[in-house]
Design a protein around this motif. Structure first.
Motif: not given
Length: 221
Positions: A144-159
Motif C-alpha cells: 500500500l505504501k509503495e503505491l502511494a506515489s503511483e500516478k496511474r489508475t490502479i485496479i484491485f480485486y476484493e471480496s
C-alpha cells in the motif's frame, strides 16, 4: 500438441466467443479450476469434452504430467471458474512450463472483470496498473505504501468481507478524497457501479452490506 488458454464468462453465460466454444469442443481435454462450476457452462453449450481438475492446490503436482501429455500429442484447454486464465487465477505456471518445453500456447481473447470496471469508471484508462488482490497480512502495508506515489489508475480485486478494510486502508494511505469507482457483480443480474471519493464509498458500503465480487478502480496520485 498445444495448450489453449480459454476465457469463460464472469457471470452472463452469453459472454463467451464462438471460437472459445469451438476450441472447447475440439480439444482432447479441458483443465478446469472447478469441474462442477465449469460443468454448468459446458452443459449449457452441449460440450462433451472430458475435464480434469486443475487448480492452485494441485497445479505444482500435476503440471509436469500435463506437459508430458501435450508432448505426446494431446491438445488441451485451460479454463477457470470465471474470466481469463492467469489473471488472478491459475494459468501462469502451466503456460510457462509448456513454453519451456517448446510447445505451443495460444491464448484466446475474452471476458475479464477489470476491463469493463475500468472503462466504465470515468477514471483515466489510457495508462493503468493492475494489482489484483492485495496481500491479506504479510506485505500488505508495504505494498500500500509503495503505491502511494503511483500516478496511474490502479485496479484491485476484493471480496465482500474485506471491502471495508481495504477502503479504510486506502483512506489511511491515499486520503479520504481520492476518487474511486467500485464495480460489483459485473455482467450479473445485480451489477452495480459506485463512483465517488474513498470516504463516500466507506459510508455507502457501511450502510449497505457488501455482497458479491468487487473490482476497485482507484484514481492515481
Amino acid at each position: 500438441m498445444k495448450l489453449y488458454l480459454v476465457p469463460t464468462p464472469i457471470g452472463n453465460l452469453a459472454d463467451i466467443t464462438y471460437r472459445a466454444v469451438d476450441v472447447l469442443r475440439s480439444v482432447d481435454l479441458i483443465l478446469a479450476e472447478d469441474t462442477r462450476t465449469s460443468g454448468k457452462l459446458l452443459n449449457h453449450y452441449g460440450i462433451k469434452t472430458p475435464m480434469l481438475s486443475y487448480h492452485m492446490h494441485n497445479e505444482h503436482k500435476i503440471s509436469d504430467s500435463i506437459v508430458a501429455r501435450i508432448e505426446g500429442g494431446e491438445t488441451m484447454a485451460l479454463i477457470t471458474d470465471a474470466g481469463s486464465p492467469g489473471i488472478s487465477d491459475p494459468g501462469f505456471l502451466l503456460a510457462r512450463k509448456v513454453i519451456a518445453a517448446n510447445l505451443a500456447v495460444e491464448s484466446l481473447p475474452g471476458a475479464t472483470a477489470f476491463v469493463p470496471a475500468l472503462t466504465s469508471s470515468g477514471l483515466p484508462s489510457d495508462k493503468f496498473v493492475f494489482e489484483g488482490f492485495l496481500p491479506v497480512k504479510k506485505g500488505r502495508q508495504t505494498r500500500l505504501k509503495e503505491l502511494a506515489s503511483e500516478k496511474r489508475t490502479i485496479i484491485f480485486y476484493e471480496s465482500p468481507h474485506k471491502l471495508l478494510k481495504t477502503l479504510e486502508d486506502f483512506k489511511t494511505h491515499y486520503g479520504a478524497d481520492r476518487q474511486i469507482s467500485i464495480s460489483r457483480e459485473i455482467t450479473k443480474m445485480f451489477e452495480e457501479h459506485y463512483r465517488g471519493t474513498v470516504a463516500e464509498a466507506i459510508t455507502y458500503f457501511t450502510d449497505k452490506k457488501p455482497k458479491g465480487e468487487f473490482v476497485l478502480v482507484l484514481g492515481g496520485e
